[in-house]
Design an enzyme around this catalytic site. Structure first.
Site, short mmCIF file in Angstrom:
data_model
loop_
_atom_site.label_atom_id
_atom_site.label_comp_id
_atom_site.label_asym_id
_atom_site.label_seq_id
_atom_site.Cartn_x
_atom_site.Cartn_y
_atom_site.Cartn_z
N SER A 136 3.29 -2.27 10.29
CA SER A 136 4.79 -2.15 10.40
C SER A 136 5.46 -3.39 10.19
O SER A 136 6.41 -3.87 10.78
CB SER A 136 5.33 -1.67 12.04
OG SER A 136 4.81 -0.34 12.16
N ASN B 241 0.77 -1.35 -0.04
CA ASN B 241 0.12 0.08 -0.15
C ASN B 241 0.81 1.12 0.06
O ASN B 241 1.50 1.45 0.90
CB ASN B 241 -0.78 -0.06 1.22
CG ASN B 241 -1.73 1.33 1.46
OD1 ASN B 241 -1.81 2.04 0.50
ND2 ASN B 241 -2.31 1.44 2.59
N TRP B 242 0.93 1.80 -1.32
CA TRP B 242 1.76 2.95 -1.10
C TRP B 242 1.29 4.41 -0.44
O TRP B 242 1.87 5.27 -0.59
CB TRP B 242 2.02 3.47 -2.69
CG TRP B 242 2.73 2.34 -3.54
CD1 TRP B 242 3.19 1.11 -2.96
CD2 TRP B 242 3.32 2.26 -4.76
NE1 TRP B 242 3.80 0.48 -4.13
CE2 TRP B 242 3.91 1.16 -5.37
CE3 TRP B 242 3.05 3.34 -5.78
CZ2 TRP B 242 4.52 0.87 -6.58
CZ3 TRP B 242 3.77 3.33 -7.09
CH2 TRP B 242 4.20 1.70 -7.50
N LYS B 243 0.12 4.19 -0.18
CA LYS B 243 -0.71 5.46 0.37
C LYS B 243 -0.45 6.56 -0.46
O LYS B 243 -0.33 6.50 -1.79
CB LYS B 243 -0.05 5.69 1.81
CG LYS B 243 -0.06 4.50 2.70
CD LYS B 243 -0.07 4.95 4.16
CE LYS B 243 0.15 3.44 4.95
NZ LYS B 243 0.20 3.58 6.22
N HIS C 176 -9.70 0.78 5.03
CA HIS C 176 -8.22 1.04 5.77
C HIS C 176 -8.54 1.99 7.13
O HIS C 176 -9.13 2.88 6.87
CB HIS C 176 -7.06 1.77 4.77
CG HIS C 176 -5.84 1.66 5.27
ND1 HIS C 176 -5.44 2.75 6.09
CD2 HIS C 176 -4.81 0.77 5.03
CE1 HIS C 176 -4.25 2.30 6.35
NE2 HIS C 176 -3.76 1.41 5.75
N GLY D 188 2.18 2.38 10.62
CA GLY D 188 3.17 3.39 10.42
C GLY D 188 3.93 3.80 11.82
O GLY D 188 4.28 4.89 12.00
N GLU E 150 -5.36 -5.26 10.63
CA GLU E 150 -4.16 -4.36 10.83
C GLU E 150 -4.70 -3.42 12.28
O GLU E 150 -5.36 -2.56 12.07
CB GLU E 150 -4.27 -3.31 9.59
CG GLU E 150 -4.12 -3.88 8.10
CD GLU E 150 -3.68 -2.79 7.40
OE1 GLU E 150 -2.32 -2.89 6.87
OE2 GLU E 150 -4.45 -1.92 6.90
N GLY F 198 2.88 -1.16 4.25
CA GLY F 198 2.79 0.14 3.92
C GLY F 198 4.15 0.76 3.66
O GLY F 198 4.77 0.64 2.54
N GLU G 15 -6.84 4.36 8.02
CA GLU G 15 -6.65 5.85 7.68
C GLU G 15 -8.09 6.51 7.10
O GLU G 15 -8.21 7.76 7.39
CB GLU G 15 -5.69 5.98 6.91
CG GLU G 15 -4.19 5.93 7.71
CD GLU G 15 -2.87 5.46 6.90
OE1 GLU G 15 -3.00 5.38 5.57
OE2 GLU G 15 -2.11 4.94 7.68
C1 PEP Z 1 -0.81 -0.08 6.13
O1 PEP Z 1 -0.77 1.17 5.61
O2 PEP Z 1 -1.74 -0.70 5.51
C2 PEP Z 1 0.41 -0.52 6.71
C3 PEP Z 1 0.36 -1.63 7.18
O3 PEP Z 1 1.34 0.54 7.11
P1 PEP Z 1 2.82 0.26 7.78
O4 PEP Z 1 3.23 -1.07 7.23
O5 PEP Z 1 3.48 1.37 7.39
O6 PEP Z 1 2.47 0.13 9.15
#
Ligand code: PEP
Length: 258
Positions: free
Chosen positions: A218, A19-21, A105, A183, A177, A239, A107
């Site tokens: 993470s 997931n590039w956000k 998600h 993040g 998640e 992410g 966010e």
């Molecule tokens: C995500 O945005 O779905 C995610 C898991 O981010 P990160 O790996 O940076 O925690």
């Protein structure tokens, strides 16, 4: 044990999704996907990338012929087209080459106020457009500390099942998640993640044995092996580490070795 693991692997092929956000540029898409081409083409797992919406078409063109699926990070809950300024429909995502779409998600839930009901409508919109939803669920730190993790996750699943039906939910992909791990550099321990994944599979019932459940929060090459070794973890939603080609391909290799 190895035979059971192999049988599970056939029905629930591991998937690593990046997931590039809201990161990237035209140059980033070109360089990043080119760097992934060679390392990823020899792996037997499923791999997907979720670039920002404006780069989906570019990414799909660059990945043509490669075994990497394209997914969008969000979609409109409205119809295929119409007077919905700023929205992008599932039909449009399909048109530019997406096969997957993230729904719910954390966010989207926390920053943009998407409720369980909105997420459920988006899930249905994805299915109607012929996209496979990747439904994200997970608890906040406060909810975990209050012992409410399974309850929160069950409510998120129930909201979707009530509108979309259990069949469509079990045929989708679920990403567990924990909000506190996204993040932040804090990963759920493999035991914590396995416990919730097992709870989700149990909640889904018999058909849940076939549902792919990814862990996200993470994940990096340093912790992926242990997480992916757990029986109910079928891969990862990545992410930050998905923005670094060496790191993302290392995580994919670790999933492939399970
Ligand atoms: C995500 O945005 O779905 C995610 C898991 O981010 P990160 O790996 O940076 O925690």
């Amino acid at each position: 044990m190895a035979v059971i693991r192999e049988a599970v692997r056939v029905t629930r092929k591991p998937l690593v999704a990046g997931n590039w956000k809201m990161h990237g540029s035209r140059d980033f898409v070109a360089a990043h996907l080119q760097a992934l081409e060679a390392p990823l083409s020899e792996l037997a797992i499923d791999i997907a990338v979720f670039p920002p919406a404006v780069y989906l078409d570019l990414a799909a063109r660059q990945l043509a012929g490669l075994p990497v699926a394209i997914g969008a990070q969000d979609l409109s809950l409205e119809e295929d087209s119409g007077a919905f300024t700023g929205e992008v429909s599932g039909a449009m995502l399909k048109d530019v080459g997406c096969s997957l779409v993230l729904v719910g998600h954390s966010e989207r839930r926390t920053i943009y106020g998407e409720s369980n009901e909105t997420v459920a409508k988006k899930f249905v919109a994805a299915c109607s457009a012929g996209l496979t939803p990747v439904l994200c669920v997970g608890e906040t730190l406060e909810q975990r500390e209050a012992g409410e993790t399974q309850q929160v996750v069950s409510a998120q699943l129930q909201a979707v099942a009530a509108v979309a039906g259990l069949d469509r939910l079990t045929a989708s992909i679920i990403a567990y998640e924990p909000v506190w791990a996204i993040g932040t550099g804090k990963t759920a321990t493999p035991d914590q993640a396995q416990e919730v994944h097992q709870g989700i599979r149990h909640w889904l019932g018999a058909e849940g044995a076939k549902t792919r459940i990814l862990y996200g929060g993470s994940v990096k090459a340093a912790n992926a092996r242990e997480l992916f070794s757990r029986p109910d973890i079928d891969g990862g939603l990545i992410g930050g580490a998905a923005l670094v080609p060496e790191e993302f391909s290392a995580i994919c290799r670790l999933a492939d070795q399970q």
